[in-house]
Design a protein around this motif. Structure first.
Motif, PDB file in Angstrom:
ATOM      1  N   ALA A   1     -22.416  12.299  67.409  1.00  0.00           N
ATOM      2  CA  ALA A   1     -21.626  13.310  68.122  1.00  0.00           C
ATOM      3  C   ALA A   1     -21.210  14.417  67.156  1.00  0.00           C
ATOM      4  CB  ALA A   1     -20.397  12.666  68.762  1.00  0.00           C
ATOM      5  N   TYR A   2     -20.784  14.024  65.962  1.00  0.00           N
ATOM      6  CA  TYR A   2     -20.372  14.998  64.949  1.00  0.00           C
ATOM      7  C   TYR A   2     -21.541  15.893  64.547  1.00  0.00           C
ATOM      8  CZ  TYR A   2     -18.896  16.961  60.514  1.00  0.00           C
ATOM      9  OH  TYR A   2     -18.610  17.840  59.499  1.00  0.00           O
ATOM     10  N   LEU A   3     -22.708  15.319  64.359  1.00  0.00           N
ATOM     11  CA  LEU A   3     -23.874  16.104  63.947  1.00  0.00           C
ATOM     12  C   LEU A   3     -24.276  17.123  65.014  1.00  0.00           C
ATOM     13  CD1 LEU A   3     -26.006  13.320  62.217  1.00  0.00           C
ATOM     14  CD2 LEU A   3     -24.737  15.185  61.117  1.00  0.00           C
ATOM     15  N   LEU A   4     -24.033  16.811  66.263  1.00  0.00           N
ATOM     16  CA  LEU A   4     -24.374  17.742  67.345  1.00  0.00           C
ATOM     17  C   LEU A   4     -23.308  18.814  67.565  1.00  0.00           C
ATOM     18  CD1 LEU A   4     -25.875  15.287  69.989  1.00  0.00           C
ATOM     19  CD2 LEU A   4     -27.112  17.050  68.714  1.00  0.00           C
ATOM     20  N   GLU A   5     -22.039  18.468  67.392  1.00  0.00           N
ATOM     21  CA  GLU A   5     -20.946  19.380  67.759  1.00  0.00           C
ATOM     22  C   GLU A   5     -20.019  19.754  66.614  1.00  0.00           C
ATOM     23  OE1 GLU A   5     -19.760  20.904  70.826  1.00  0.00           O
ATOM     24  OE2 GLU A   5     -21.879  20.560  71.255  1.00  0.00           O
ATOM     25  N   GLY A   6     -20.089  19.034  65.510  1.00  0.00           N
ATOM     26  CA  GLY A   6     -19.161  19.298  64.432  1.00  0.00           C
ATOM     27  C   GLY A   6     -17.783  18.711  64.713  1.00  0.00           C
ATOM     28  N   TYR A   7     -16.828  19.100  63.905  1.00  0.00           N
ATOM     29  CA  TYR A   7     -15.486  18.523  64.008  1.00  0.00           C
ATOM     30  C   TYR A   7     -14.813  18.848  65.341  1.00  0.00           C
ATOM     31  CZ  TYR A   7     -10.628  17.429  63.204  1.00  0.00           C
ATOM     32  OH  TYR A   7      -9.366  16.920  63.335  1.00  0.00           O
ATOM     33  N   LYS A   8     -15.190  19.979  65.951  1.00  0.00           N
ATOM     34  CA  LYS A   8     -14.487  20.407  67.170  1.00  0.00           C
ATOM     35  C   LYS A   8     -14.515  19.362  68.278  1.00  0.00           C
ATOM     36  CE  LYS A   8     -18.396  22.981  69.018  1.00  0.00           C
ATOM     37  NZ  LYS A   8     -18.943  24.274  69.310  1.00  0.00           N
ATOM     38  N   ILE A   9     -15.520  18.511  68.307  1.00  0.00           N
ATOM     39  CA  ILE A   9     -15.568  17.491  69.364  1.00  0.00           C
ATOM     40  C   ILE A   9     -14.461  16.449  69.202  1.00  0.00           C
ATOM     41  CG2 ILE A   9     -17.202  15.867  68.299  1.00  0.00           C
ATOM     42  CD1 ILE A   9     -18.486  15.805  71.224  1.00  0.00           C
TER      43      ILE A   9
ATOM     44  N   PHE B   1     -20.659  14.563  74.157  1.00  0.00           N
ATOM     45  CA  PHE B   1     -19.514  13.888  74.757  1.00  0.00           C
ATOM     46  C   PHE B   1     -19.820  12.422  75.006  1.00  0.00           C
ATOM     47  CE2 PHE B   1     -17.421  12.242  78.547  1.00  0.00           C
ATOM     48  CZ  PHE B   1     -16.107  12.299  78.121  1.00  0.00           C
ATOM     49  N   LEU B   2     -20.981  12.161  75.541  1.00  0.00           N
ATOM     50  CA  LEU B   2     -21.393  10.788  75.822  1.00  0.00           C
ATOM     51  C   LEU B   2     -21.432   9.973  74.523  1.00  0.00           C
ATOM     52  CD1 LEU B   2     -24.425  10.084  78.127  1.00  0.00           C
ATOM     53  CD2 LEU B   2     -23.857   8.638  76.204  1.00  0.00           C
ATOM     54  N   LEU B   3     -22.002  10.550  73.477  1.00  0.00           N
ATOM     55  CA  LEU B   3     -22.076   9.869  72.181  1.00  0.00           C
ATOM     56  C   LEU B   3     -20.679   9.607  71.610  1.00  0.00           C
ATOM     57  CD1 LEU B   3     -25.016  11.954  70.705  1.00  0.00           C
ATOM     58  CD2 LEU B   3     -25.133   9.572  71.464  1.00  0.00           C
ATOM     59  N   LEU B   4     -19.803  10.591  71.764  1.00  0.00           N
ATOM     60  CA  LEU B   4     -18.423  10.449  71.290  1.00  0.00           C
ATOM     61  C   LEU B   4     -17.723   9.295  71.997  1.00  0.00           C
ATOM     62  CD1 LEU B   4     -15.902  11.679  69.729  1.00  0.00           C
ATOM     63  CD2 LEU B   4     -15.426  12.856  71.884  1.00  0.00           C
ATOM     64  N   ARG B   5     -17.763   9.316  73.335  1.00  0.00           N
ATOM     65  CA  ARG B   5     -17.068   8.279  74.101  1.00  0.00           C
ATOM     66  C   ARG B   5     -17.690   6.902  73.893  1.00  0.00           C
ATOM     67  NH1 ARG B   5     -12.876  10.662  74.726  1.00  0.00           N
ATOM     68  NH2 ARG B   5     -11.952  11.146  76.731  1.00  0.00           N
TER      69      ARG B   5
ATOM     70  N   LEU C   1     -18.157   7.394  85.104  1.00  0.00           N
ATOM     71  CA  LEU C   1     -17.702   6.004  85.222  1.00  0.00           C
ATOM     72  C   LEU C   1     -17.172   5.498  83.878  1.00  0.00           C
ATOM     73  CD1 LEU C   1     -20.436   4.369  87.473  1.00  0.00           C
ATOM     74  CD2 LEU C   1     -17.966   4.182  87.823  1.00  0.00           C
ATOM     75  N   GLY C   2     -17.927   5.742  82.824  1.00  0.00           N
ATOM     76  CA  GLY C   2     -17.512   5.312  81.498  1.00  0.00           C
ATOM     77  C   GLY C   2     -16.185   5.917  81.094  1.00  0.00           C
ATOM     78  N   ASP C   3     -16.017   7.197  81.404  1.00  0.00           N
ATOM     79  CA  ASP C   3     -14.778   7.876  81.059  1.00  0.00           C
ATOM     80  C   ASP C   3     -13.593   7.283  81.830  1.00  0.00           C
ATOM     81  OD1 ASP C   3     -13.901   9.826  79.236  1.00  0.00           O
ATOM     82  OD2 ASP C   3     -13.644  11.294  80.843  1.00  0.00           O
ATOM     83  N   ALA C   4     -13.799   6.997  83.104  1.00  0.00           N
ATOM     84  CA  ALA C   4     -12.717   6.391  83.898  1.00  0.00           C
ATOM     85  C   ALA C   4     -12.340   5.025  83.331  1.00  0.00           C
ATOM     86  CB  ALA C   4     -13.140   6.280  85.359  1.00  0.00           C
ATOM     87  N   TYR C   5     -13.339   4.216  83.006  1.00  0.00           N
ATOM     88  CA  TYR C   5     -13.043   2.913  82.400  1.00  0.00           C
ATOM     89  C   TYR C   5     -12.353   3.091  81.048  1.00  0.00           C
ATOM     90  CZ  TYR C   5     -15.654   0.106  85.809  1.00  0.00           C
ATOM     91  OH  TYR C   5     -16.068  -0.518  86.949  1.00  0.00           O
TER      92      TYR C   5
END
Length: 138
Positions: free
Chosen positions: A114-122, A89-93, A58-62
């Motif tokens: 989000a960066y701490l969990l995934e690094g720059y690739k996110i 992803f949730l933290l990023l969005r 839902l958040g992504d659609a909005y």
């Protein structure tokens, strides 16, 4: 806790329908499908894993509709569901939505998580301003 099979199958069906609508650019229809799926989740909704991904969808659609206030609210709901706080992803969005709402301090917090969990690739497929916001923090 687990949902009964019939409810779970219907939720998955509605979410797939919503995903198809997103791919076709029919975001209002996607939101309707995701909302119908969420309505099938028992209360309290934040106790169920399915709610995590429904709120995120839902958040992504909005977010794609540029309705950042509603996007932010949906991502906050998702954050309070199982595994929400560890979903990059949730933290990023959520961070991007907060950025677009003008709450830059909160945006930094979630973008950094989000960066701490995934690094720059996110951030690869995201607009540059989001990563630039946390550049001095990393």
């Amino acid at each position: 806790m687990e949902l009964d099979d019939q409810a779970y199958k219907r939720i998955v069906q509605l979410c797939k329908e919503g995903d198809t609508f997103v791919e076709m650019g029919q975001l209002a229809a996607a939101i309707e499908s995701y909302t119908a799926a969420l309505d099938l989740v028992p209360l309290p909704k934040n106790d169920w894993e399915t709610s995590t991904w429904i709120y995120s969808a839902l958040g992504d659609a909005y977010f794609y509709m540029k309705d950042y206030e509603n996007a932010k609210n949906q991502f906050y709901h998702a954050l309070n569901c199982p595994d929400g706080v560890s979903n990059p992803f949730l933290l990023l969005r959520l961070g991007e939505s907060l950025y677009e709402c003008g709450d830059l301090e909160k945006a930094k917090e979630y973008l950094l998580r989000a960066y701490l969990l995934e690094g720059y690739k996110i951030f690869f497929n995201e607009e540059d301003q989001y990563f630039k916001l946390i550049l001095d923090l990393i």
